[in-house]
Design an enzyme around this catalytic site. Structure first.
Site, PDB file in Angstrom:
ATOM      1  CG  HIS A  31      -3.220  -2.775  -2.004  1.00  0.00           C
ATOM      2  ND1 HIS A  31      -1.912  -2.555  -2.343  1.00  0.00           N
ATOM      3  CD2 HIS A  31      -3.915  -1.764  -2.546  1.00  0.00           C
ATOM      4  CE1 HIS A  31      -1.835  -1.446  -3.058  1.00  0.00           C
ATOM      5  NE2 HIS A  31      -3.035  -0.943  -3.210  1.00  0.00           N
TER       6      HIS A  31
ATOM      7  CB  SER B  81      -0.900   0.008   1.232  1.00  0.00           C
ATOM      8  OG  SER B  81      -0.129   0.284   2.385  1.00  0.00           O
ATOM      9  CB  THR B  82       0.166   4.722  -1.060  1.00  0.00           C
ATOM     10  OG1 THR B  82      -0.226   4.292  -2.364  1.00  0.00           O
ATOM     11  CG2 THR B  82       0.940   6.015  -1.184  1.00  0.00           C
TER      12      THR B  82
END
Ligand code: NAG
Ligand code: NAG
Ligand code: NAG
Length: 373
Positions: A347, A293-294
């Site tokens: 994700h 994930s970011t």
């Protein structure tokens, strides 16, 4: 007459027994559900909330749902855990991360690290896709890494999860020396919960497609310009070389920045193909999703600049662990937007969360789970 009465009695008895067994079957199933929910969530407070119940039933069927740890269950049950920073453990992790990734060097491509016409590949796309570095793009690259020699004693990394809604964490987040945000998330309307301060935000070029109509009209361009204006002084971290699907819109973005050079005071950072190294580090922690994930990526980068990192907005589930109420996926999603699990294909947010919670318990990093006071 007596016979008929007897037969009728028998029929009534049968029907009654049937209904009774039906009731006990249903309540047995319900018990099962709640026993499991008890195991996962603990609190009877939560158990009987209708929203939670339906949401839980959904999670129960959802194969990505993983039971959380006992420690977390207890914490959510109202046994608050007194978090204490363990500097030794933090520095140990920093050392580990640094042995996999040279964060200051990998934070952004620089004018010296690329040449015009160089063909870039994409971290998450087939090797056949390429992107040629243009003069314009090169002109937007920084001379040196924007984070070279930058040090802050306290940083906040703010994820975008719906748990921030109503958390009143804004003031606490704004106390951090440096605030990382993800995907150009809006703050203004939500500042009570998410804070006002932004020192870095990631900007996936596809945001132009989704929210700014590819900058096709004057109004789209003005909107984008005004939103960038609000980020004066902050770093816009643009992962243009992760996915080939953003190639076209990256050109639009590059043109826009070239046209507005001098009018905008955001600092641009353009990471190259860094995910291989970042993934290698997290793999040592048994985390290897298709895509990180970011949020966890920002958390990783923060290690190069921060002496302590607090995390907000990382809860990955569609219900509030404190109240049981349903949550949107992002704190800024329109009211009534359903929590989506589309991210499951790429994700592994629950696994990331579990790992971050472990680090929280070890005193490495503080993970905010409840409302801020
Ligand atoms: C802090 O972390 C170190 C290294 O992980 C560990 O050896 C130590 O016991 C921890 N200290 C406390 C007070 O928990
Ligand atoms: C990452 O840093 C290493 C070491 O400084 C360097 O060799 C490499 O080219 C960098 N990679 C990217 C994509 O910036
Ligand atoms: C972070 O951003 C805020 C504005 O959002 C600014 O006031 C502050 O000086 C910035 N801090 C750093 C370390 O750049």
């Amino acid at each position: 007459m007596v016979r008929i009465a007897k037969a009728l009695g028998l029929v009534i008895l049968c029907v009654a027994v049937f209904i009774l067994s039906l009731i006990s079957y249903v309540s047995l199933r319900k018990d099962n559900l709640f026993t499991s929910s008890k195991y996962i969530m603990g609190g009877p407070r939560i158990m009987f909330h209708a929203g939670f119940r339906s949401q839980f039933a959904m999670n129960f069927l959802d194969p990505s749902f993983i039971p959380l740890t006992n420690a977390l269950n207890e914490e959510l049950q109202g046994k608050p855990y007194k978090w204490k920073f363990n500097k030794t453990a933090f520095y140990q992790q920093r050392k580990d991360i640094f042995s996999y990734i040279d964060i200051p060097s990998n934070f952004s491509l620089t004018k010296n690290s690329v040449r015009v016409g160089q063909l870039m590949h994409f971290d998450y796309s087939s090797h056949k896709y390429v992107f040629s570095i243009s003069n314009n793009l090169k002109s937007l690259l920084p001379e040196t890494s924007p984070i070279l020699n930058k040090h802050y004693s306290m940083c906040a990394v703010v994820g975008n999860s719906g748990i921030l809604t109503g958390s009143h964490c804004g003031p606490e987040i704004d106390q951090a020396d440096f605030v990382f945000r993800c995907n150009f998330a809006p703050t203004e309307v939500y500042s009570k919960d998410v804070g006002k301060k932004t020192n870095l935000t990631t900007f996936n070029p596809s945001i132009l497609e989704r929210y700014y109509n590819n900058l096709l009209t004057i109004q789209d361009r003005n909107n984008f310009f005004l939103n960038l204006k609000k980020l004066e002084g902050a770093i816009l971290w643009i992962p243009a070389f992760f996915l080939h699907t953003s190639a076209t819109v990256t050109r639009t973005l590059v043109d826009f920045f070239v046209e507005h050079k001098g009018q905008l005071k955001v600092e641009l950072a353009w990471p190259g193909n860094i995910m291989h190294d970042v993934n290698k580090y997290w793999k040592t922690k048994n985390l290897s999703p298709k895509r990180l994930s970011t949020g966890i990526l920002m958390y990783t980068l923060a290690y190069a600049m921060c002496d302590e990192i607090h995390l907000y907005g990382f809860w990955p589930f569609g219900w509030d662990p404190n109240t049981g109420k349903e949550l949107p996926y992002h704190y800024y999603d329109k009211k009534g937007t359903k929590f989506t699990t589309k991210w499951q294909e790429t994700h592994q947010l629950p696994s990331e969360f579990k790992l971050l919670y472990k680090l929280h318990r070890e005193g490495v990093t503080k993970l905010s789970l409840t409302h801020c006071s």
